[in-house]
Design a protein around this motif. Sequence first.
Motif, short mmCIF file in Angstrom:
data_model
loop_
_atom_site.label_atom_id
_atom_site.label_comp_id
_atom_site.label_asym_id
_atom_site.label_seq_id
_atom_site.Cartn_x
_atom_site.Cartn_y
_atom_site.Cartn_z
N ARG A 1 0.82 -1.21 0.00
CA ARG A 1 0.00 0.00 0.00
C ARG A 1 0.86 1.27 0.00
O ARG A 1 0.57 2.23 -0.70
CB ARG A 1 -0.91 0.02 1.23
N ASN A 2 1.94 1.27 0.80
CA ASN A 2 2.73 2.49 1.00
C ASN A 2 4.14 2.43 0.43
O ASN A 2 4.78 3.47 0.29
CB ASN A 2 2.88 2.80 2.50
N GLY A 3 4.65 1.21 0.17
CA GLY A 3 6.06 1.07 -0.14
C GLY A 3 6.36 0.64 -1.55
O GLY A 3 5.72 1.07 -2.52
N TYR A 4 7.34 -0.25 -1.67
CA TYR A 4 7.85 -0.64 -2.99
C TYR A 4 6.82 -1.40 -3.83
O TYR A 4 7.00 -1.53 -5.04
CB TYR A 4 9.10 -1.49 -2.81
N GLY A 5 5.76 -1.88 -3.23
CA GLY A 5 4.75 -2.63 -3.97
C GLY A 5 3.82 -1.75 -4.79
O GLY A 5 3.01 -2.26 -5.57
N THR A 6 3.92 -0.43 -4.63
CA THR A 6 3.08 0.52 -5.38
C THR A 6 3.96 1.58 -6.03
O THR A 6 4.66 2.32 -5.31
CB THR A 6 2.05 1.19 -4.45
N PRO A 7 3.97 1.70 -7.34
CA PRO A 7 4.86 2.64 -8.04
C PRO A 7 4.71 4.09 -7.60
O PRO A 7 5.69 4.83 -7.54
CB PRO A 7 4.47 2.47 -9.52
N GLN A 8 3.47 4.51 -7.29
CA GLN A 8 3.26 5.92 -6.94
C GLN A 8 3.94 6.32 -5.64
O GLN A 8 4.18 7.50 -5.40
CB GLN A 8 1.76 6.22 -6.83
N SER A 9 4.25 5.35 -4.80
CA SER A 9 4.83 5.66 -3.49
C SER A 9 6.13 6.44 -3.64
O SER A 9 6.38 7.41 -2.91
CB SER A 9 5.08 4.37 -2.71
N GLU A 10 6.97 6.01 -4.57
CA GLU A 10 8.25 6.68 -4.77
C GLU A 10 8.06 8.13 -5.18
O GLU A 10 8.78 9.03 -4.73
CB GLU A 10 9.07 5.94 -5.83
N THR A 11 7.06 8.38 -6.01
CA THR A 11 6.79 9.75 -6.48
C THR A 11 6.32 10.63 -5.33
O THR A 11 6.81 11.75 -5.15
CB THR A 11 5.72 9.74 -7.59
N PHE A 12 5.37 10.14 -4.54
CA PHE A 12 4.88 10.93 -3.40
C PHE A 12 6.00 11.22 -2.40
O PHE A 12 6.07 12.31 -1.83
CB PHE A 12 3.74 10.19 -2.69
N GLY A 13 6.88 10.25 -2.18
CA GLY A 13 7.95 10.44 -1.22
C GLY A 13 8.95 11.51 -1.62
O GLY A 13 9.65 12.08 -0.78
N GLN A 14 9.01 11.81 -2.91
CA GLN A 14 9.95 12.81 -3.40
C GLN A 14 9.54 14.23 -3.02
O GLN A 14 10.38 15.14 -2.95
CB GLN A 14 10.07 12.70 -4.92
N ILE A 15 8.25 14.44 -2.77
CA ILE A 15 7.75 15.79 -2.51
C ILE A 15 8.30 16.38 -1.21
O ILE A 15 8.85 17.50 -1.21
CB ILE A 15 6.21 15.81 -2.56
#
Length: 435
Positions: free
Chosen positions: A290-304
């Motif tokens: 849901r929050n980590g490496y299993g979902t591609p969008q997580s990396e993008t959100f974390g960059q903000i």
Amino acid sequence: MLNNIISILTISLFTSSFASFCHWNSGCPYKYFASKTSYNAIRGDIRDSLVVLKGCEPVSIWGLLRHGKRYPSSRFGKSMNEALAIREDILSSYREGRSSLCAQDIEDLDAWVTDKKMFDSATELTPEGYEEMYGIGKRIRHTFANLLDKLDKHTFRPAYGKWIEDSAKAFIKAFNNNKIHPEKSLSESDVMAPYLTCGKYQKDVQKNPNIYEESEKYKKNPEYLATKDRIQRRTGIAYELTDTNVTALYDLCRHTWSGVESKLSPWCALFTKDDLQVLEYIQDLRSYYRNGYGTPQSETFGQIPLADLLRTFQKVKEGDGKKMTAYFTHATMLDMVYTSLGLFKDNKPLSSANRDRDRKWRSSANSAFSVNLVAVLNRCTKKDEIDYNVVFYLNEEPIRAICADGTCTWKEFEEKLTPFLNTKIDFCEFKSEPY
């Protein structure tokens, strides 16, 4: 009379032979409960672990902090409240000689008194959560006293949610400065929680039950089934426990454990260490996908928020920055930031087929209550030349994985975070309400 004595002895022998583990005197009880882990169970102490660099002084601190321990949501609270009735069945099973629980654990469970706030004050910050956040603030203020005692330029902003706002207030209270107040939380997308109002992400991930497919599949794994059977036999309950029952009992265990007071929960006596590790893995699977490496969008959100970190320190270098910036948020945001930084990444994705006991992604350590990622900008003077470096801390311990020697040169720091400055979340498509 003789028959009664024989019956009592038989029950006693039966109970003793199976009561090989007692929770109340276990010495080192297992205290890692995924995202409901007490901060005191995993924290360091920045007063002791501070990286002191010759010729350098801290000039700015940036932090991303999860809220302190809170009461369960109304949904989980309802399941837990319903599971309280199982206590009477456990006590009856013990009296009838079907349980393998220890006498003291039974006595403690029988004497346990329900904290009504746990069910009536859904998601509110608990007194322990307040103490956690206050303690972090106190230790940071003590460690960086020269920088923070006269704190003028600062930002303290919580994400949307009363328990997060109260966490920010507890943290700020430690500074003993009546002029410091948290900024108003924003209901729309914000630095420390941009995913909350991202419509497509909320629809496809946060509110999509299919995202938990691996954790649900694990409940058919022989390892989980063996755990469920152990709980069944240990409690001696005549009827079959459901997965919902097991989850609710586990939640009672982890929500009624006190890390601040180091007080055991009698509900945890229902589980062995192996049981708790298996149930912990279910939570790891949930957070990973849901929050980590299993979902591609997580990396993008974390960059903000990481882009905000870079901008914040760049302004300090330019002479117009803040001494301290602190954002208060959810475990979800911390998980996303870890993903952007490549922290706690396993060689293979977490799987329902195999529980890697040495996995790096462990929500107990990385997403416990009050977990925090802190970056400290140091200004260094050497031979009349000024330079800067950055030291990262996770839960008050230095992180060695971001830069090779644990301390990032300014060049390393800037090169790592500069690509995040242009991060966009235009894939959201529409705005959703945060709650």
